[in-house]
Design an enzyme around this catalytic site. Structure first.
Site, PDB file in Angstrom:
ATOM      1  N   GLY A   1       0.820  -1.205   0.000  1.00 37.38           N
ATOM      2  CA  GLY A   1       0.000   0.000   0.000  1.00 37.38           C
ATOM      3  C   GLY A   1       0.847   1.244   0.000  1.00 37.38           C
ATOM      4  O   GLY A   1       2.034   1.192   0.314  1.00 37.38           O
ATOM      5  N   PRO A   3       2.532   4.889   1.017  1.00 34.81           N
ATOM      6  CA  PRO A   3       3.112   5.299   2.281  1.00 34.81           C
ATOM      7  C   PRO A   3       2.083   5.981   3.176  1.00 34.81           C
ATOM      8  O   PRO A   3       1.202   6.679   2.686  1.00 34.81           O
ATOM      9  CB  PRO A   3       4.200   6.300   1.891  1.00 34.81           C
ATOM     10  CG  PRO A   3       4.393   6.147   0.438  1.00 34.81           C
ATOM     11  CD  PRO A   3       3.168   5.528  -0.132  1.00 34.81           C
ATOM     12  N   GLY A   4       2.194   5.756   4.448  1.00 33.45           N
ATOM     13  CA  GLY A   4       1.346   6.453   5.401  1.00 33.45           C
ATOM     14  C   GLY A   4      -0.027   5.864   5.600  1.00 33.45           C
ATOM     15  O   GLY A   4      -0.882   6.461   6.249  1.00 33.45           O
ATOM     16  N   GLY A  58      -0.565   3.071   7.195  1.00 34.84           N
ATOM     17  CA  GLY A  58      -0.623   2.355   8.465  1.00 34.84           C
ATOM     18  C   GLY A  58      -0.038   0.955   8.445  1.00 34.84           C
ATOM     19  O   GLY A  58      -0.359   0.139   9.301  1.00 34.84           O
ATOM     20  N   THR A  86       3.144   0.020   9.005  1.00 26.55           N
ATOM     21  CA  THR A  86       3.989  -0.156  10.173  1.00 26.55           C
ATOM     22  C   THR A  86       3.134  -0.319  11.424  1.00 26.55           C
ATOM     23  O   THR A  86       3.376  -1.184  12.260  1.00 26.55           O
ATOM     24  CB  THR A  86       4.917   1.065  10.343  1.00 26.55           C
ATOM     25  OG1 THR A  86       5.548   1.323   9.105  1.00 26.55           O
ATOM     26  CG2 THR A  86       5.943   0.821  11.412  1.00 26.55           C
ATOM     27  N   GLU A 143     -15.385   6.585 -14.631  1.00 25.46           N
ATOM     28  CA  GLU A 143     -15.400   5.233 -14.060  1.00 25.46           C
ATOM     29  C   GLU A 143     -16.786   4.595 -14.190  1.00 25.46           C
ATOM     30  O   GLU A 143     -16.914   3.405 -14.461  1.00 25.46           O
ATOM     31  CB  GLU A 143     -14.957   5.253 -12.594  1.00 25.46           C
ATOM     32  CG  GLU A 143     -13.522   5.726 -12.374  1.00 25.46           C
ATOM     33  CD  GLU A 143     -12.482   4.955 -13.174  1.00 25.46           C
ATOM     34  OE1 GLU A 143     -12.723   3.772 -13.490  1.00 25.46           O
ATOM     35  OE2 GLU A 143     -11.436   5.555 -13.519  1.00 25.46           O
ATOM     36  N   HIS A 176     -17.140   3.070 -17.611  1.00 25.60           N
ATOM     37  CA  HIS A 176     -16.580   1.719 -17.715  1.00 25.60           C
ATOM     38  C   HIS A 176     -17.552   0.701 -17.128  1.00 25.60           C
ATOM     39  O   HIS A 176     -17.842  -0.332 -17.726  1.00 25.60           O
ATOM     40  CB  HIS A 176     -15.285   1.610 -16.901  1.00 25.60           C
ATOM     41  CG  HIS A 176     -14.100   2.277 -17.516  1.00 25.60           C
ATOM     42  ND1 HIS A 176     -13.717   2.058 -18.801  1.00 25.60           N
ATOM     43  CD2 HIS A 176     -13.181   3.133 -16.994  1.00 25.60           C
ATOM     44  CE1 HIS A 176     -12.612   2.758 -19.054  1.00 25.60           C
ATOM     45  NE2 HIS A 176     -12.273   3.429 -17.969  1.00 25.60           N
TER      46      HIS A 176
HETATM   47  P1  ADP Z   1       3.189   3.194   6.628  1.00 24.43           P
HETATM   48  O1  ADP Z   1       3.982   2.194   7.382  1.00 24.43           O
HETATM   49  O2  ADP Z   1       2.087   2.570   5.828  1.00 24.43           O
HETATM   50  O3  ADP Z   1       3.987   4.136   5.807  1.00 24.43           O
HETATM   51  P2  ADP Z   1       2.645   4.172   9.247  1.00 24.43           P
HETATM   52  O4  ADP Z   1       2.096   2.966   9.895  1.00 24.43           O
HETATM   53  O5  ADP Z   1       4.071   4.477   9.518  1.00 24.43           O
HETATM   54  O6  ADP Z   1       2.417   4.094   7.682  1.00 24.43           O
HETATM   55  O7  ADP Z   1       1.730   5.410   9.629  1.00 24.43           O
HETATM   56  C1  ADP Z   1       2.271   6.649  10.026  1.00 24.43           C
HETATM   57  C2  ADP Z   1       1.364   7.331  11.009  1.00 24.43           C
HETATM   58  O8  ADP Z   1       0.138   7.686  10.388  1.00 24.43           O
HETATM   59  C3  ADP Z   1       0.980   6.453  12.169  1.00 24.43           C
HETATM   60  O9  ADP Z   1       1.879   6.603  13.219  1.00 24.43           O
HETATM   61  C4  ADP Z   1      -0.408   6.956  12.541  1.00 24.43           C
HETATM   62  O10 ADP Z   1      -0.341   8.049  13.412  1.00 24.43           O
HETATM   63  C5  ADP Z   1      -0.961   7.432  11.235  1.00 24.43           C
HETATM   64  N1  ADP Z   1      -1.804   6.412  10.594  1.00 24.43           N
HETATM   65  C6  ADP Z   1      -1.559   5.832   9.407  1.00 24.43           C
HETATM   66  N2  ADP Z   1      -2.527   4.971   9.079  1.00 24.43           N
HETATM   67  C7  ADP Z   1      -3.418   4.972  10.090  1.00 24.43           C
HETATM   68  C8  ADP Z   1      -4.640   4.279  10.341  1.00 24.43           C
HETATM   69  N3  ADP Z   1      -5.131   3.396   9.456  1.00 24.43           N
HETATM   70  N4  ADP Z   1      -5.302   4.537  11.491  1.00 24.43           N
HETATM   71  C9  ADP Z   1      -4.799   5.427  12.363  1.00 24.43           C
HETATM   72  N5  ADP Z   1      -3.659   6.100  12.188  1.00 24.43           N
HETATM   73  C10 ADP Z   1      -2.960   5.907  11.072  1.00 24.43           C
HETATM   74 ZN    ZN Z   2     -10.555   4.575 -17.674  1.00 17.76          ZN
END
Ligand code: ADP
Ligand code: ZN
Length: 598
Positions: free
Chosen positions: A195, A197-198, A200, A202, A418, A421
């Site tokens: 997925g 970045p960011g 969740g 990790t 979309e 389609h």
């Molecule tokens: P990734 O590993 O996918 O890049 P992280 O897990 O490091 O993303 O997420 C970074 C921060 O963003 C987390 O510490 C949290 O605060 C917030 N965050 C990301 N996704 C979520 C989620 N699904 N629910 C709550 N907080 C989230």
């Molecule tokens: Zn298309």
């Protein structure tokens, strides 16, 4: 990561500075002055030089300083090969060797280096001391983090319910590895979280550790690769050794793509190290018995570039998609983060979720933080809607620079596209069923998508089916033409795919009457330059023209067909797009029901 780089750079600059300063100090202490050759000649003529030692390209000696009247050491370049004669002329004692000035020179380089290393060592120790669980393994200072008793739980990660469900099984296993195995459950070994970045990934991995109460080892793929050859592999070995001792536990590798890129990707040097590290990882993964209870989780946002060896059975053979959240998901994530701040009672989380299309969890966490800061600045006791509105603007401005959000007008176009389609696909027989339609932006290339899953593996496709497929691909653009009387660049990929199918029909499958039952080999393209190679085209100009015309005819026909289908179902197109704009993601079933109702 970036921080780490900056620190290193500063160290190097600081080091150079220390060396220079130290040299200056030594020079003034020992008083060796570097003179231009002309100055040396002047001194010679003034009879102020007392002795000189000559080497192949340098001279050192003593001269009387005018100001202090003391003998001072000097050094100069030897320009004139006949200097000795000159010296003789002025009655200066000279010899052909440099008196050992070696020690100060050596000291001026060695001492600062030691000071520098000392400072570095001290800083590293302090940094290590600050982070609990930071371990230095072996001699290679591996940055393996081990955390125990994590307090992250599944409840803290919102909007990724499907991923959570799949990971629940891992939790069950880690809680009681023995029992799970005895019951005959299939034990996972490696799970790939895919997925952007960011989203969740990790956090999810930590939550698995937290829920099952096992230690969490983490390392980033990019950290493996930065180092000298051989160290990355050693780190991997260390990592697994440590983990096995602590089993059951979780190993989390972030940015797996940095180390798991397909081998032979990019020919520039430096991938030797990565290859070795990757091989070691594969060896370790094959070498451990899943029953010991070590589970590997890895995160990537580019699964397509991973080395296929990593994805083989027994390695990362399970994929879990951690996608951008839809509106509902964003609402749930916002609620998690709002828990830690004091919000106004009338705060409408749904509205905020609606304003943040395309944002991921990390963006939303950032947004809440931003709003809280604004409230503080405004001396408010609670964070209210005005703060959130402004925070959304700020976060969006930041993301727009990265080209990650689209404006409302574009969203509307994407929604019609979309739906186009989807409706064409649902109206024609023999097309793959429509599963999901989404307008959640994902990068620059694809603004939305219509997901069709084949019901069965297909080896043969009929002419009618191929034509329907082309019509479906063209449905996006057709919808744009109908609804906004204009067309956008968003159909670029659709057109490429439709043209590809049409071309294959004509050239390979003998499905065009005009061209006939003939197979024309595809043009061979040079692998690197993407230009046709000479002699690769095996048909005449006239045939080429005929093929082109046939391809165009097929495309035009299907486009007209798509237009007709959509014109007939315009109310569905409108209603579907409306719902899509509201919810951002709808199930194929819903559109099907909508169509059946009319
Ligand atoms: P990734 O590993 O996918 O890049 P992280 O897990 O490091 O993303 O997420 C970074 C921060 O963003 C987390 O510490 C949290 O605060 C917030 N965050 C990301 N996704 C979520 C989620 N699904 N629910 C709550 N907080 C989230
Ligand atoms: Zn298309």
């Amino acid at each position: 990561m970036e921080k780490h780089h900056k620190v290193s750079l500063w160290y190097v600059l600081l080091g150079i500075w220390v060396v220079l300063i130290f040299q200056n100090i030594l020079v003034s202490m020992f008083g060796v002055r570097t003179l231009p050759y002309s100055e040396f000649l002047n001194l010679l003529k003034d009879k102020r030089i007392s002795e000189v030692a000559i080497s192949a390209n340098q001279m050192q000696g003593k001269f009387k300083d005018e100001k202090t009247g003391k003998d001072t050491l000097f050094r100069t370049v030897r320009v004139d090969p006949d200097t000795s004669k000159l010296l003789e002329q002025y009655n200066v004692t000279f010899k052909g060797e440099i008196e050992s000035n070696f020690l100060p020179t050596l000291l001026s380089w060695v001492v600062p280096v030691f000071i520098f290393l000392g400072v570095w060592y001290f800083m590293m120790k302090r940094m290590a001391g600050q982070q609990p669980g930071f371990m230095t393994l072996g001699k290679n200072k591996a940055k393996i983090y081990m955390q125990e008793d994590l307090d992250v739980r599944f409840d803290d990660v919102a909007g990724v319910d499907e991923a959570k469900q799949e990971l629940m099984e891992v939790v069950d296993f880690l809680k009681e590895p023995g029992k799970f195995a005895a019951l005959g459950g299939k034990i996972p070994k490696g799970i790939l979280l895919v997925g952007p970045p960011g989203t969740g990934k990790t956090m999810l991995s930590k939550a698995v550790a937290g829920e099952s109460g096992v230690p969490f080892f983490s390392m980033s793929g990019s950290e493996f690769v930065e180092m000298f050859v051989g160290l990355g592999a050693a780190r991997v070995r260390d990592l697994f050794e440590q983990a096995k001792k602590k089993a059951p536990c979780i190993i989390f590798i972030d940015e797996l793509d940095a180390l798991g890129k397909a081998r032979g990707f990019g020919a520039v040097g430096g991938h030797d190290e990565r290859e070795q590290t990757l091989n070691q990882l594969l060896v370790e993964m094959d070498g451990f018995d899943p029953k010991v209870g070590v589970i590997l989780l890895a995160a990537t946002n580019r699964p397509e570039i991973l080395d296929p060896a990593l994805l083989r059975p027994g390695r990362f053979d399970r994929n879990i998609l951690v996608d951008r959240p839809d509106k509902q998901g964003r609402e749930a994530i916002l609620k998690v983060h709002l828990k830690s701040i004091k919000v106004a009672p009338d705060l409408d989380v749904g509205t905020i979720a609606g304003m943040t299309s395309g944002m991921v969890g990390a963006d939303l966490a950032n947004l809440v933080n931003e709003a809280a800061l604004l409230a503080v600045r405004r001396n408010k006791k609670e964070v209210g809607m005005p703060e959130f509105e402004e925070a959304v603007e700020r976060v969006i401005a930041g993301l727009e620079k990265k080209n990650r959000l689209i404006n409302p007008r574009e969203r509307e176009i994407v929604a019609y596209h979309e739906m186009g389609h989807a409706i064409v696909a649902l109206s024609l027989p023999g097309t793959d069923p429509v599963q999901k339609i989404s307008i959640i932006p994902r990068g620059i290339a694809a603004l939305g998508y219509t997901m069709q899953t084949p019901t069965e593996d297909r080896f043969l496709m009929s002419r009618a089916e191929l034509l329907n497929k082309i019509a479906t691909l063209l449905g996006g653009r057709a919808a744009e033409e109908i609804m906004i009387e204009d067309i956008s660049t968003g159909a670029h990929n659709d057109l490429a795919r439709a043209t590809d199918i049409a071309r294959s029909m004509v050239k390979e499958y003998g499905m065009s009457k005009e061209v006939g039952q003939v197979y024309f080999a595809r043009e061979k393209r040079s692998r690197f330059l993407n230009v046709p190679m000479e002699g690769a085209v095996e048909y005449s100009e006239a045939t080429a023209e005929l093929i082109d015309n046939e391809v165009k005819a097929i495309i035009n026909q299907q486009y007209t067909a798509a237009l007709a289908i959509l014109r007939d179902r315009r109310p569905i197109l409108e209603e579907g797009a409306r719902r899509l704009l509201e919810k951002e993601k709808i199930e194929g079933r819903e559109i099907k029901a909508l169509m059946a109702g009319n």
